[in-house]
Design a protein around this motif. Structure first.
Motif: not given
Lengths: 379, 478
Positions: A150, B312, B347, B438, B316, B82, B319, A152-154, A156-157
């Protein structure tokens, strides 16, 4: 073919590729000792040209191992390479040095001189197996990461490495180092047996045999220590519902629950030992030691990696966050991709066959000074 | 410096170095194989010596190509974790296939090619040489399939439960037109590089009055391989333009610095010199075809970003609720599916981000074509002069052949810089921007590895060039 079968199948292939890579690191093992085995320039040329006809296979196996791991278990690729950054970078760095060293070492105008390139070979000869072993050690000892799809959606990695050392912290665990050194000694053992087989020069063979007397016992001791540790330690097990729990004697249980794997493991170990014994104590047939040891290495390493991944085991445990630990189901590619790649993998026997043919054709007779003097086809 | 930029620099650095060596491998592989074939067919020792000389140079170049290549494969994991998860299900496959199908072939048969002259029969040796060359091209196929997929992602579906794209159709991924075009364009540019290298080195021999017979024969073979390569390269380049106009309009607009879309878009050779309607024709094969401009695409981009943010956000919600509140989750999933096409745009913060570096794209594109034309001219002259046996008569043309060598390298580098910079901000066009791709490593670590690789590769490049020059200078064909 079920999804479950394909996952096990691909772990077997990745294990086999890993094992072939370790076996082929006889190139590194021999290179590590190039200055000790060869006392004259002639002798060193012989050694470099002997392993120089094989190094690309080792290199290619490493690259293919990476590619196959990526295609079949992309979450490992993503987590480990991005997290344990420095271990992998240093490993690659040492292989870059090696890749040019053969071709450049003896050419006029090579800028840094023959000795620099020979040292490149030695650096790769030691650090290649050492870093490989240390990295593979973490398959059993665990690593420091957290995974959250999850995140990745924010923005982040997907995975965070919780140690600022980014992979180098693996060295702090003596058992990783133990496996690292064990692989170095194994590579040297195989390298010496290969040189005894492939180089036709009595002084070099004698030195190789002496070296074997030291390297082989050291390998055996380190190997027994590591295997003993693994069989006594607890492991991260995957439950029916997908949750991950720590199970005592997990790896020992794996052997007991997979007797065929255990048997093959034993056969592998015995073959390696036979190889060493033949190399050391059968002066009339020392050349035959290599193939016993090589076949044994492939079996042993494959089964050791099966122990790490099969039978509901986390092959990349996380001690930062148990639930993040990687096992076959939560890190693999989709069923479609694994199935497609299954069909691709059917080409592998054909590839092995032409490699075997080429190897036999080129190695009918051992390499000798006389041959090198006559030919321009050399490094 | 920030991590995203550094990760890009590291990848660009290793890719550019790698592409210094790969095209020569691709092209020289074909040239030397043709030469050895002539030797085997005619049984003429002179051709054997010629083939062996070029094979020696091939070997020097091959080693460093291999050295720079291994880093690239692993960088997808080390620097773009990622990315590795988000599209690894599709992207890993071609890399694995490349290893299984191509690398082993190269590694096995190159050893026979170099060390087997006295160990295997003439015909077996010839087969090994060809298999080495073919291996390099199979390898190019699969890595270009992977790259094409980044330019034009097809054959996959987003899986909301695994949070990644999954492969649905292997053949679409492996044989999509973008990949076919890219393969022909890139590999033929490699043939041009190998051929130009042979022509230039041979020209140097002729200027110096050495190894003339060998040089003349080499120029003939190389010019023919080169002109075939050029023809296919141009043909594919034309198709490439049309393909880009459809699949990556922003890249095309950036390459032309075209601000406003138009039905009569002009092509500018350099700023100020324009041919009306020509861009419309090149991009659509219709003199009045519509070409998108940067501003139109930005306007579109605003909408796409808005939709992307909705996707997006809905994702969220899905999820967060999928285990606790099924009805909310399903509603969110429905919203997501409605907008998921623009998921990646979510993004981005503003439409300005959608515009790649126009200056770089514009000039790289022109340098590529300009240098490519000089190289093509060299091949034409090589064939005519070789045919008439006039090579030694026109010294200035031999000097032109020497100039062709840097040109072919500039063209190749510029081509890749254009295609990769032009794709920005995307790692995968429209799907995942680089900034969301990255790994979580420190910028300092990446900077350190950049310095290590830059130093090492530069040092090795110098060594390689010196070895090459020495091998050429000391060559005596007898």
């Amino acid at each position: 073919m079920t999804y479950l079968f394909l996952q096990q199948y691909w772990w077997l292939l990745v294990s086999l590729l890993g094992a072939l890579f370790v076996m082929l690191m006889f190139v590194q093992g021999a290179n590590a000792l190039v200055l000790c085995l060869g006392k004259t320039e002639d002798e060193r040329m012989l050694l470099v040209n002997s392993t120089g006809r094989k190094w690309e296979l080792t290199f290619t196996t490493l690259v293919t191992f990476g590619g196959a791991f990526f295609a079949s278990f992309p979450l490992f690729y993503s987590t480990s390479f991005g997290g344990a950054y420095w271990v992998w970078m240093l490993l690659l760095f040492s292989f870059v040095l090696q890749a040019v060293a053969y071709e450049f070492q003896n050419k006029p105008g090579n800028l840094f001189g023959t000795n620099t390139y020979r040292w490149f070979l030695i650096i790769n000869g030691i650090f290649g197996p050492l870093l490989t072993g240390t990295a593979v050690g973490t398959f059993f000892t665990g690593a420091n990461f957290q995974i959250s799809k999850d995140s990745m959606l924010m923005g982040n990695t997907i995975s965070e490495w919780t140690s600022a050392w980014h992979g180098l912290e693996a060295v702090a665990n003596p058992w990783n180092v133990c496996l690292g050194l064990c692989v170095v000694m194994l590579a040297i053992t195989l390298g010496l047996l290969y040189i005894m087989r492939n180089v036709d020069a009595a002084p070099i063979r004698d030195r190789a045999r002496k070296g074997l007397m030291i390297a082989a016992p050291m390998f055996v001791v380190l190997f027994l220590l590591f295997v003993g540790y693994v069989l006594m330690k607890s492991g991260w097990a995957v439950e029916e519902d997908g949750s991950i729990v720590i199970e005592e004697y997990k790896y020992l249980h794996n052997f007991l629950q997979m007797p065929v794997v255990a048997a093959l493991f034993l056969v592998g170990v015995i073959l390696v030992l036979i190889g060493v014994v033949v190399g050391l104590f059968m002066p009339s047939k020392p050349r035959n030691g290599f193939w016993f040891a090589a076949a044994g290495t492939v079996l042993t390493v494959t089964t050791l990696l099966l122990l790490a991944g099969w039978n509901g085991t986390c092959y990349y445990p996380s001690f930062a966050d148990t639930a993040s630990s990687l096992h076959l189901q939560n890190s693999c590619s989709s069923e479609f991709t694994l199935r497609t790649m299954f069909f691709v993998s059917l080409i592998i026997p054909f590839v092995l066959a032409y490699i075997a043919w080429a190897w036999r054709t080129m190695d009918k007779t051992p390499i000798s000074s006389a041959e090198l003097q006559q030919t321009e086809d050399k490094y | 410096m920030d991590l995203v930029l550094l990760s890009r620099i590291q990848f660009a650095l290793t890719a550019c170095y790698h592409w210094l060596f790969v095209p020569l491998t691709l092209g020289l592989g074909v040239v030397m194989s043709v030469m050895e074939t002539i030797y085997v067919v005619r049984g003429d020792e002179a051709w054997r010596r010629i083939a062996r000389f070029w094979q020696k140079l091939f070997g020097i170049n091959f080693a460093i190509g291999v050295a720079t290549g291994i880093i690239l494969e692993f960088e997808f994991g080390t620097n773009f974790s990622n990315y590795s998860w988000f599209v690894g299900d599709i992207f890993g496959a071609p890399l694995a296939i490349e290893g299984i199908l191509a690398f082993f072939m190269e590694a096995t048969f190159i050893a026979i090619m170099f060390f087997g002259w006295e160990k295997v029969s003439k015909r077996t040796h010839l087969m090994a040489t060809w298999l080495t060359a073919i291996g390099t091209m199979i390898s190019a196929w699969w890595i270009l399939v992977a790259n094409s997929w980044m330019q034009h992602p097809v054959g996959m579906e987003f899986n909301p439960d695994t949070v990644r794209n999954e492969m649905m159709d292997f053949f679409t991924v492996a044989f999509q037109p973008t990949a076919v075009i890219k393969f022909v364009h890139s590999v033929c540019s490699g043939w041009m590089t190998g051929a130009m290298f042979v022509v230039a080195v041979s020209a140097w021999f002729l200027i110096k009055g050495r190894n003339q017979e060998m040089a003349k024969k080499s120029i003939m073979v190389a010019s023919i391989v080169g002109i075939i390569g050029t023809a296919f390269c141009m043909f594919a380049g034309d198709k490439h333009g049309v393909d880009i106009a459809k699949t990556q309009p922003m890249k095309l607009a950036a390459a032309e610095g075209l601000q406003q879309g138009s039905n009569e878009a002009a092509f500018s050779f350099v700023p100020g010199i324009e041919v009306p309607h020509m861009l419309s024709f090149l991009a659509t094969h219709d003199w009045n075809g519509y070409v998108w401009g940067i501003n139109d695409l930005k306007e579109e981009g605003e909408k796409q970003i808005a939709e992307g943010k909705m996707a997006l956000e809905a994702f969220r919600t899905y999820r967060e609720n999928r285990e606790t509140n099924d009805s909310v989750a399903q509603a969110a999933l429905a919203t997501f599916n409605e907008h998921k096409q623009y998921f990646g745009y979510g993004y981005l913060d503003s439409a300005d981000e959608l515009v790649p570096n126009v200056w770089l794209c514009y000039w790289c594109f022109r340098l590529m074509i300009g240098c490519g034309c000089i190289v093509a001219l060299c091949f034409v002259l090589g064939i005519i002069l070789g045919w008439k046996d006039w090579l030694e008569k026109y010294r200035w043309i031999l000097v032109l052949f020497l100039i062709g060598l840097p040109c072919v390298y500039i063209a190749g580098q510029c081509g890749w810089i254009f295609t990769e910079v032009g794709r920005q901000p995307w790692a995968i066009q429209g799907l995942l921007p680089v900034k969301a791709a990255v790994s979580s490593v420190s910028a300092g670590s990446v900077l350190t590895t950049i310095i290590i690789f830059a130093t090492l590769f530069t040092a090795l490049l110098f060594a390689e060039v010196r070895i090459m020059l020495r091998a050429i200078r000391e060559h005596n064909d007898k």
